[in-house]
Write an enzyme that holds these catalytic residues in place. Structure first.
Site, PDB file in Angstrom:
ATOM      1  N   THR A  84      -2.062   5.497   3.430  1.00  0.00           N
ATOM      2  CA  THR A  84      -3.046   4.566   2.888  1.00  0.00           C
ATOM      3  C   THR A  84      -4.248   4.144   3.929  1.00  0.00           C
ATOM      4  O   THR A  84      -5.322   3.651   3.586  1.00  0.00           O
ATOM      5  CB  THR A  84      -2.346   3.252   2.398  1.00  0.00           C
ATOM      6  OG1 THR A  84      -1.434   2.755   3.749  1.00  0.00           O
ATOM      7  CG2 THR A  84      -1.285   3.475   1.290  1.00  0.00           C
TER       8      THR A  84
ATOM      9  N   ASP B 297      -8.093  -2.345   4.554  1.00  0.00           N
ATOM     10  CA  ASP B 297      -8.910  -2.989   5.698  1.00  0.00           C
ATOM     11  C   ASP B 297     -10.240  -2.712   5.045  1.00  0.00           C
ATOM     12  O   ASP B 297     -11.154  -3.786   5.266  1.00  0.00           O
ATOM     13  CB  ASP B 297      -8.662  -2.202   6.960  1.00  0.00           C
ATOM     14  CG  ASP B 297      -7.366  -1.972   7.653  1.00  0.00           C
ATOM     15  OD1 ASP B 297      -6.892  -3.289   7.923  1.00  0.00           O
ATOM     16  OD2 ASP B 297      -6.943  -1.095   7.573  1.00  0.00           O
TER      17      ASP B 297
ATOM     18  N   ARG C  74      21.010  -2.946  -2.612  1.00  0.00           N
ATOM     19  CA  ARG C  74      19.951  -3.708  -3.161  1.00  0.00           C
ATOM     20  C   ARG C  74      19.086  -2.566  -3.942  1.00  0.00           C
ATOM     21  O   ARG C  74      18.431  -3.390  -4.783  1.00  0.00           O
ATOM     22  CB  ARG C  74      19.054  -3.840  -1.723  1.00  0.00           C
ATOM     23  CG  ARG C  74      17.876  -4.492  -1.839  1.00  0.00           C
ATOM     24  CD  ARG C  74      17.314  -5.374  -0.704  1.00  0.00           C
ATOM     25  NE  ARG C  74      16.754  -4.025   0.307  1.00  0.00           N
ATOM     26  CZ  ARG C  74      15.955  -4.192   1.323  1.00  0.00           C
ATOM     27  NH1 ARG C  74      15.758  -5.367   1.599  1.00  0.00           N
ATOM     28  NH2 ARG C  74      15.698  -3.289   2.074  1.00  0.00           N
TER      29      ARG C  74
ATOM     30  N   HIS D 248      -5.421   2.897  11.461  1.00  0.00           N
ATOM     31  CA  HIS D 248      -5.016   1.467  10.959  1.00  0.00           C
ATOM     32  C   HIS D 248      -4.425   0.723  12.002  1.00  0.00           C
ATOM     33  O   HIS D 248      -3.182   0.436  12.138  1.00  0.00           O
ATOM     34  CB  HIS D 248      -4.185   1.959   9.613  1.00  0.00           C
ATOM     35  CG  HIS D 248      -3.758   0.685   8.933  1.00  0.00           C
ATOM     36  ND1 HIS D 248      -4.336  -0.228   8.383  1.00  0.00           N
ATOM     37  CD2 HIS D 248      -2.258   0.337   8.695  1.00  0.00           C
ATOM     38  CE1 HIS D 248      -3.565  -1.178   7.925  1.00  0.00           C
ATOM     39  NE2 HIS D 248      -2.720  -0.937   8.007  1.00  0.00           N
TER      40      HIS D 248
END
Length: 326
Positions: A147, A152, A42, A180
């Site tokens: 992150t 958000d 892939r 998060h």
């Protein structure tokens, strides 16, 4: 003439990894982009496909598919791996067992291969996985960044913008802090509209009603789930966030963004990764900014920190038990 070649790697070429790769190519963020996935075919197919797109973009980025250890040459590795099960609720914590196992597999291999760059991690639950990468990598805490609540916070700014007359969200300073996840919170005391506090802005806006702050915060907190339950994943928002983190590191932008980083006394917390505002630059976390939170906000921050610590400890304990059993 000497030339520094900007090298970015992505581990995990699923929906998020592909979105990040696309943003990197279209914004010409890196000179070389390295793709790695447990499904090597892939990764090869995506590299071929991205190579087909280069001629019609401003980018001259060269794209390679590599085994995991091949990412060790990169300046920045973006981590977008995930386990195969589907989320059945809005809680990202349910993904922890599978993604922690992935972290225990890939980080020691990259450490052995000699990676000395910067990790930017989007894999959920982001705060716990970021902490595991820090503990396993041997890198300074400044070079392991999740992150966290960056996306958000963008959602919070957009919600506020929609309710105050469409002011450009980029003119609004507003932050979601903490985990998060479900325990994150809006730091309302820090919100500024073009430099003016939200309280002042609302007091002077005769044509607008005051924000329902609880509703706005809740919408920002769970907006990702609203996307997920409709299309089965989130990819473009977080993929572009990953690419933006890489760009700001490589360009030494020194911009301010919330991120999940390791605390050593900041905000009264230690030995965890959690979402706080940072200055992001060439060295990763250049500085952690300290907001003077209200008592209510500090309580929310501490509660979120304790939740993260509990899951970190459980993950470490579970791994130790599995190691003993083997």
């Amino acid at each position: 003439m000497s030339k520094t070649i900007r090298k970015v790697g992505i581990v995990g070429i699923g929906n998020v990894g592909k979105a990040a790769a696309s943003a990197i190519l279209h914004e010409n963020i890196a000179d070389e982009l390295y793709l790695s996935d447990i499904d090597s075919e892939r990764a090869k197919g995506e590299a071929y496909d991205f190579a087909d797109s280069i001629e019609v973009t401003p980018s001259r980025t060269r794209v390679f598919d590599v085994p995991l250890e091949g990412l060790a040459v990169c300046d920045v590795i973006l981590v977008a791996v995930t386990e195969r099960s589907q989320m059945i609720s809005s809680s990202r914590l349910e993904l922890l067992k599978g993604t922690a196992a992935i972290a225990y597999d890939i980080v020691p291999r990259l450490r052995q291969a000699g990676f000395k760059g910067i990790y930017v991690i989007a894999t959920n639950p982001c705060d716990i996985i970021s902490y595991l990468f820090y503990k396993l990598s041997g890198l300074p805490k400044e070079r392991v960044i999740g992150t966290g609540t960056a996306l958000d916070s963008m959602r919070l700014r957009r919600q506020i913008s929609n309710l105050i007359g469409g002011i450009d969200p980029r003119s609004i300073s507003a932050y979601m802090l903490g985990e998060h996840g479900d325990s994150q919170f809006a730091a309302w005391s820090q919100v500024r509209i073009g430099g003016q506090s939200l309280d002042e802005f609302e007091a002077e806006s005769t044509e607008l009603t005051a924000l329902n702050r609880d509703e706005v915060e809740e919408a920002a907190r769970h907006f990702g789930w609203e996307i997920h339950k409709r299309k089965g994943n989130t990819q473009f928002g977080i993929g572009n966030q990953l690419a933006t983190f890489a760009k700001n590191i490589l360009n030494d932008a020194r911009n301010i963004t919330p991120a999940s980083v390791v605390l050593e006394g900041e905000y009264g917390q230690n030995d965890l990764s959690i979402g706080v505002p940072i200055v992001l630059g060439r060295n990763g976390v250049e500085k952690i900014l300290h907001f003077h939170l209200t008592d209510k906000e500090k309580q929310a921050f501490d509660a979120s920190a304790e939740l993260i610590k509990g899951y970190i400890q459980k993950t470490l304990d579970d791994h130790q038990e599995e190691t003993v059993e083997k």
